[in-house]
Design a protein around this motif. Sequence first.
Motif, mmCIF file in Angstrom:
data_model
loop_
_atom_site.group_PDB
_atom_site.id
_atom_site.type_symbol
_atom_site.label_atom_id
_atom_site.label_comp_id
_atom_site.label_asym_id
_atom_site.label_seq_id
_atom_site.Cartn_x
_atom_site.Cartn_y
_atom_site.Cartn_z
ATOM 1 N N LEU A 100 0.823 -1.208 0.000
ATOM 2 C CA LEU A 100 0.000 0.000 0.000
ATOM 3 C C LEU A 100 0.854 1.253 0.000
ATOM 4 O O LEU A 100 1.951 1.293 0.590
ATOM 5 N N LYS A 101 0.324 2.270 -0.664
ATOM 6 C CA LYS A 101 0.991 3.561 -0.803
ATOM 7 C C LYS A 101 0.099 4.656 -0.224
ATOM 8 O O LYS A 101 -1.134 4.498 -0.200
ATOM 9 N N PRO A 102 0.673 5.764 0.184
ATOM 10 C CA PRO A 102 -0.167 6.872 0.691
ATOM 11 C C PRO A 102 -1.237 7.305 -0.311
ATOM 12 O O PRO A 102 -2.342 7.691 0.095
ATOM 13 N N GLU A 103 -0.949 7.208 -1.581
ATOM 14 C CA GLU A 103 -1.934 7.601 -2.593
ATOM 15 C C GLU A 103 -3.094 6.632 -2.716
ATOM 16 O O GLU A 103 -4.051 6.895 -3.447
ATOM 17 N N ASP A 104 -3.040 5.516 -2.019
ATOM 18 C CA ASP A 104 -4.175 4.587 -1.966
ATOM 19 C C ASP A 104 -5.210 5.023 -0.932
ATOM 20 O O ASP A 104 -6.281 4.418 -0.834
ATOM 21 N N THR A 105 -4.895 6.043 -0.157
ATOM 22 C CA THR A 105 -5.821 6.529 0.862
ATOM 23 C C THR A 105 -7.109 7.024 0.221
ATOM 24 O O THR A 105 -7.083 7.864 -0.687
ATOM 25 N N ALA A 106 -8.237 6.480 0.679
ATOM 26 C CA ALA A 106 -9.542 6.819 0.114
ATOM 27 C C ALA A 106 -10.622 6.053 0.873
ATOM 28 O O ALA A 106 -10.319 5.158 1.672
ATOM 29 N N VAL A 107 -11.852 6.393 0.588
ATOM 30 C CA VAL A 107 -12.983 5.554 0.986
ATOM 31 C C VAL A 107 -13.189 4.543 -0.132
ATOM 32 O O VAL A 107 -13.282 4.916 -1.305
ATOM 33 N N TYR A 108 -13.236 3.279 0.242
ATOM 34 C CA TYR A 108 -13.399 2.199 -0.726
ATOM 35 C C TYR A 108 -14.833 1.697 -0.695
ATOM 36 O O TYR A 108 -15.381 1.399 0.375
ATOM 37 N N TYR A 109 -15.418 1.579 -1.887
ATOM 38 C CA TYR A 109 -16.797 1.147 -2.035
ATOM 39 C C TYR A 109 -16.854 -0.128 -2.872
ATOM 40 O O TYR A 109 -16.130 -0.248 -3.866
ATOM 41 N N CYS A 110 -17.743 -1.038 -2.510
ATOM 42 C CA CYS A 110 -18.040 -2.145 -3.402
ATOM 43 C C CYS A 110 -19.380 -1.885 -4.073
ATOM 44 O O CYS A 110 -20.220 -1.142 -3.551
ATOM 45 N N ALA A 111 -19.552 -2.510 -5.226
ATOM 46 C CA ALA A 111 -20.742 -2.279 -6.026
ATOM 47 C C ALA A 111 -21.104 -3.553 -6.780
ATOM 48 O O ALA A 111 -20.220 -4.359 -7.106
ATOM 49 N N ALA A 112 -22.390 -3.697 -7.056
ATOM 50 C CA ALA A 112 -22.893 -4.852 -7.801
ATOM 51 C C ALA A 112 -23.547 -4.366 -9.085
ATOM 52 O O ALA A 112 -24.314 -3.386 -9.075
ATOM 53 N N GLY A 113 -23.258 -5.080 -10.173
ATOM 54 C CA GLY A 113 -23.816 -4.706 -11.453
ATOM 55 C C GLY A 113 -24.011 -5.905 -12.356
ATOM 56 O O GLY A 113 -23.662 -7.035 -12.006
ATOM 57 N N SER A 114 -24.534 -5.658 -13.549
ATOM 58 C CA SER A 114 -24.871 -6.746 -14.456
ATOM 59 C C SER A 114 -23.654 -7.294 -15.201
ATOM 60 O O SER A 114 -23.697 -8.429 -15.697
ATOM 61 N N SER A 115 -22.591 -6.508 -15.278
ATOM 62 C CA SER A 115 -21.374 -6.931 -15.967
ATOM 63 C C SER A 115 -20.172 -6.297 -15.275
ATOM 64 O O SER A 115 -20.331 -5.330 -14.539
#
Length: 122
Positions: free
Chosen positions: A86-101
Amino acid sequence: QVQLVESGGGLVQAGGSLRLSCAASGRTFSSYAMGWFRQAPGKERDFVATIAWSGDNARYADSVKGRFTISRDNAKNTVYLQMNSLKPEDTAVYYCAAGSSPFTIAPLYRYWGQGTQVTVSS
């Protein structure tokens, strides 16, 4: 209807690892492609990784390729994001999502979790 709940975020030093999990409700989880996105303060929500319903066709953003791995366990209704080096630039809010493809574009995903914060210190 699919409800998604992320977990596993936290504070880690640069070079460390975290594994994010996204637990889904509903019996149709295995029919959805799943994606991970992230959003840093003041920036747009960016694509990180995606995986097809079968577990195939994993795709990654160039910025995480070789460091992150997406996987899923349809029996547990869960998708994972293993994050290494991991790098400092990976800092963020991470979201998962569901979709058709397995899209790489956020608006094409139908269902979203609430997000989990990942902070990487230098």
